[in-house]
Scaffold this motif. Structure first.
Motif, mmCIF file in Angstrom:
data_model
loop_
_atom_site.group_PDB
_atom_site.id
_atom_site.type_symbol
_atom_site.label_atom_id
_atom_site.label_comp_id
_atom_site.label_asym_id
_atom_site.label_seq_id
_atom_site.Cartn_x
_atom_site.Cartn_y
_atom_site.Cartn_z
ATOM 1 N N ALA A 176 52.039 31.673 47.680
ATOM 2 C CA ALA A 176 50.594 31.864 47.845
ATOM 3 C C ALA A 176 50.095 33.028 46.995
ATOM 4 O O ALA A 176 49.015 32.948 46.385
ATOM 5 N N ALA A 177 50.866 34.115 46.944
ATOM 6 C CA ALA A 177 50.464 35.270 46.142
ATOM 7 C C ALA A 177 50.454 34.914 44.658
ATOM 8 O O ALA A 177 49.527 35.289 43.920
ATOM 9 N N PHE A 178 51.464 34.183 44.193
ATOM 10 C CA PHE A 178 51.486 33.734 42.801
ATOM 11 C C PHE A 178 50.296 32.835 42.504
ATOM 12 O O PHE A 178 49.674 32.932 41.436
ATOM 13 N N ARG A 179 49.973 31.952 43.430
ATOM 14 C CA ARG A 179 48.830 31.047 43.215
ATOM 15 C C ARG A 179 47.530 31.831 43.097
ATOM 16 O O ARG A 179 46.631 31.457 42.330
ATOM 17 N N ARG A 180 47.409 32.902 43.863
ATOM 18 C CA ARG A 180 46.198 33.729 43.758
ATOM 19 C C ARG A 180 46.147 34.435 42.397
ATOM 20 O O ARG A 180 45.061 34.583 41.821
ATOM 21 N N VAL A 181 47.303 34.872 41.901
ATOM 22 C CA VAL A 181 47.342 35.465 40.564
ATOM 23 C C VAL A 181 46.781 34.483 39.545
ATOM 24 O O VAL A 181 45.934 34.832 38.713
ATOM 25 N N LEU A 182 47.232 33.238 39.599
ATOM 26 C CA LEU A 182 46.764 32.222 38.656
ATOM 27 C C LEU A 182 45.282 31.923 38.854
ATOM 28 O O LEU A 182 44.530 31.752 37.893
ATOM 29 N N SER A 183 44.858 31.873 40.109
ATOM 30 C CA SER A 183 43.464 31.553 40.400
ATOM 31 C C SER A 183 42.526 32.622 39.855
ATOM 32 O O SER A 183 41.514 32.317 39.216
ATOM 33 N N TYR A 184 42.846 33.885 40.107
ATOM 34 C CA TYR A 184 41.993 34.970 39.625
ATOM 35 C C TYR A 184 41.993 35.032 38.098
ATOM 36 O O TYR A 184 40.980 35.344 37.476
ATOM 37 N N ARG A 185 43.130 34.735 37.492
ATOM 38 C CA ARG A 185 43.212 34.783 36.028
ATOM 39 C C ARG A 185 42.266 33.773 35.396
ATOM 40 O O ARG A 185 41.672 34.024 34.354
ATOM 41 N N LEU A 186 42.117 32.618 36.030
ATOM 42 C CA LEU A 186 41.293 31.553 35.463
ATOM 43 C C LEU A 186 39.821 31.667 35.843
ATOM 44 O O LEU A 186 38.971 31.030 35.227
ATOM 45 N N ASP A 187 39.516 32.457 36.861
ATOM 46 C CA ASP A 187 38.132 32.579 37.342
ATOM 47 C C ASP A 187 37.448 33.732 36.618
ATOM 48 O O ASP A 187 37.643 34.898 36.937
ATOM 49 N N THR A 188 36.617 33.411 35.639
ATOM 50 C CA THR A 188 35.955 34.444 34.835
ATOM 51 C C THR A 188 34.681 34.967 35.489
ATOM 52 O O THR A 188 34.038 35.860 34.939
ATOM 53 N N TYR A 189 34.315 34.438 36.649
ATOM 54 C CA TYR A 189 33.051 34.817 37.274
ATOM 55 C C TYR A 189 33.219 35.759 38.466
ATOM 56 O O TYR A 189 32.242 36.282 38.984
ATOM 57 N N THR A 190 34.448 35.958 38.904
ATOM 58 C CA THR A 190 34.677 36.800 40.078
ATOM 59 C C THR A 190 34.589 38.278 39.715
ATOM 60 O O THR A 190 35.216 38.728 38.761
ATOM 61 N N THR A 191 33.799 39.026 40.464
ATOM 62 C CA THR A 191 33.705 40.466 40.263
ATOM 63 C C THR A 191 35.041 41.127 40.595
ATOM 64 O O THR A 191 35.738 40.718 41.529
ATOM 65 N N LEU A 192 35.419 42.129 39.814
ATOM 66 C CA LEU A 192 36.679 42.853 40.023
ATOM 67 C C LEU A 192 37.886 41.918 39.964
ATOM 68 O O LEU A 192 38.855 42.068 40.708
ATOM 69 N N ARG A 193 37.814 40.966 39.059
ATOM 70 C CA ARG A 193 38.890 39.972 38.920
ATOM 71 C C ARG A 193 40.235 40.628 38.630
ATOM 72 O O ARG A 193 41.264 40.243 39.182
ATOM 73 N N GLU A 194 40.238 41.635 37.756
ATOM 74 C CA GLU A 194 41.501 42.288 37.400
ATOM 75 C C GLU A 194 42.130 42.969 38.612
ATOM 76 O O GLU A 194 43.344 42.869 38.836
ATOM 77 N N GLU A 195 41.308 43.647 39.411
ATOM 78 C CA GLU A 195 41.846 44.328 40.587
ATOM 79 C C GLU A 195 42.394 43.338 41.610
ATOM 80 O O GLU A 195 43.441 43.565 42.228
ATOM 81 N N LEU A 196 41.694 42.233 41.793
ATOM 82 C CA LEU A 196 42.174 41.213 42.726
ATOM 83 C C LEU A 196 43.502 40.620 42.244
ATOM 84 O O LEU A 196 44.408 40.360 43.036
ATOM 85 N N THR A 197 43.610 40.413 40.936
ATOM 86 C CA THR A 197 44.849 39.890 40.373
ATOM 87 C C THR A 197 45.991 40.868 40.593
ATOM 88 O O THR A 197 47.104 40.483 40.983
ATOM 89 N N LEU A 198 45.726 42.147 40.354
ATOM 90 C CA LEU A 198 46.760 43.162 40.550
ATOM 91 C C LEU A 198 47.151 43.281 42.015
ATOM 92 O O LEU A 198 48.317 43.527 42.345
#
Length: 293
Positions: free
Chosen positions: A131-153
């Motif tokens: 699930a954590a890996f899937r969230r990494v992939l999801s945030y990486r592909l979502d260019t509209y989410t605020t603070l995307r980099e922090e969520l990915t990290l």
């Protein structure tokens, strides 16, 4: 050993900006392979979903990757991996540069070499890991989410914490090494002599250098330069300050040397990097930048 010389990741110049993830999911049949004789300048974490693959390192030998296996390869470590014969290897993976705050609990090697490799038996941890890996992939592909980099990290941090929870005999970062890391992080723009740092933590220079390299993976000077480059990257991205001024402010007393170091680490010179930020939020002149995390 599998060899794939045309794989760009095999080059010693294969780098990612610190803290920025490159991640994906692969489902590769027999014949897929990658050989990196000099390792990479970042860390690689892989989680096998199905099938079978092998990871090879001169120090730890051949490691089998089957369903539920996690493999963590530090930067600069020669490695080779490939799909097993008559198999299809399905895995999730991410390249990353760890934050300093993570170093206390990133799993230490449990093999004969520097690689951490563990088959996860707990269904709950397996589910959480995927699930954590899937969230990494999801945030990486979502260019509209605020603070995307922090969520990915944050998702990557969960992966590493889950891995750390599996290692009951792991050793914490030596407090003297942690103290030196804290000094370098706070005072990255200053000149530091190894002799002075060793004196502050009551070690000989040779002992400190060896212990630091052993636990961090980089030398003291390499770590200091990475702190400086990370700060310079933020200043290039979020301010309009001249590049020469940025070089001096972060501790490089030669703009030419700064440019060479930056290009080696980021794959482009500071001017090119700044131009590539056109799609980022507007630059604010004179804004201060937080210390490196």
């Amino acid at each position: 050993m599998a060899v794939k010389p045309n794989d760009p990741a095999a080059s010693s110049q294969y780098t990612h900006p610190p803290g920025i993830l490159v991640s994906d999911s692969y489902c590769k049949p027999y014949g897929y392979s990658c050989y990196r004789p000099e390792g990479t300048k970042d860390w690689l974490v892989m989680y096998t979903l199905a099938g079978k693959g092998f990871v090879n390192n001169a120090g730890c030998g051949l490691l089998e990757c089957t369903e539920g296996t996690l493999t963590l390869i530090p930067q600069g470590v020669m490695h080779d991996y490939y799909t097993a014969e008559q198999e299809v290897w399905e895995k999730l993976w991410a390249h990353f540069i760890p934050r300093i705050s993570w170093m206390d609990w990133i799993p230490a090697s449990n093999t004969d070499g520097p690689v951490y490799h563990v088959p996860i038996g707990s269904p709950l941890i397996r589910q959480s890991m995927e699930a954590a890996f899937r969230r990494v992939l999801s945030y990486r592909l979502d260019t509209y989410t605020t603070l995307r980099e922090e969520l990915t990290l944050n998702a990557l941090e969960e992966i590493l914490l889950l891995a750390a929870s599996l290692q009951t005999d792991r050793k914490p970062l030596d407090p003297r090494v942690k103290e030196v890391l804290d000094i370098l992080a706070r005072q990255f723009a200053e000149n530091h002599l190894i002799e002075d740092l060793a004196r502050q933590v009551c070690l000989s220079p040779s002992r400190l250098s060896h212990l630091f390299k052993e636990q961090v993976g980089d030398s003291i000077i390499e770590t200091l330069n990475k702190y400086r480059l990370r700060q310079a990257e933020k200043l290039l991205k979020y301010t309009l300050r001249p590049i020469t001024e940025i070089a001096w402010d972060v501790g490089f007393h030669s703009p030419d040397f700064f440019t060479r170091q930056f290009a080696s680490y980021y794959g482009m010179n500071p001017s090119q990097y700044r131009k590539r930020q056109d799609k980022n939020p507007p630059i604010v002149r004179g804004e201060g930048i937080d210390p490196i995390r």
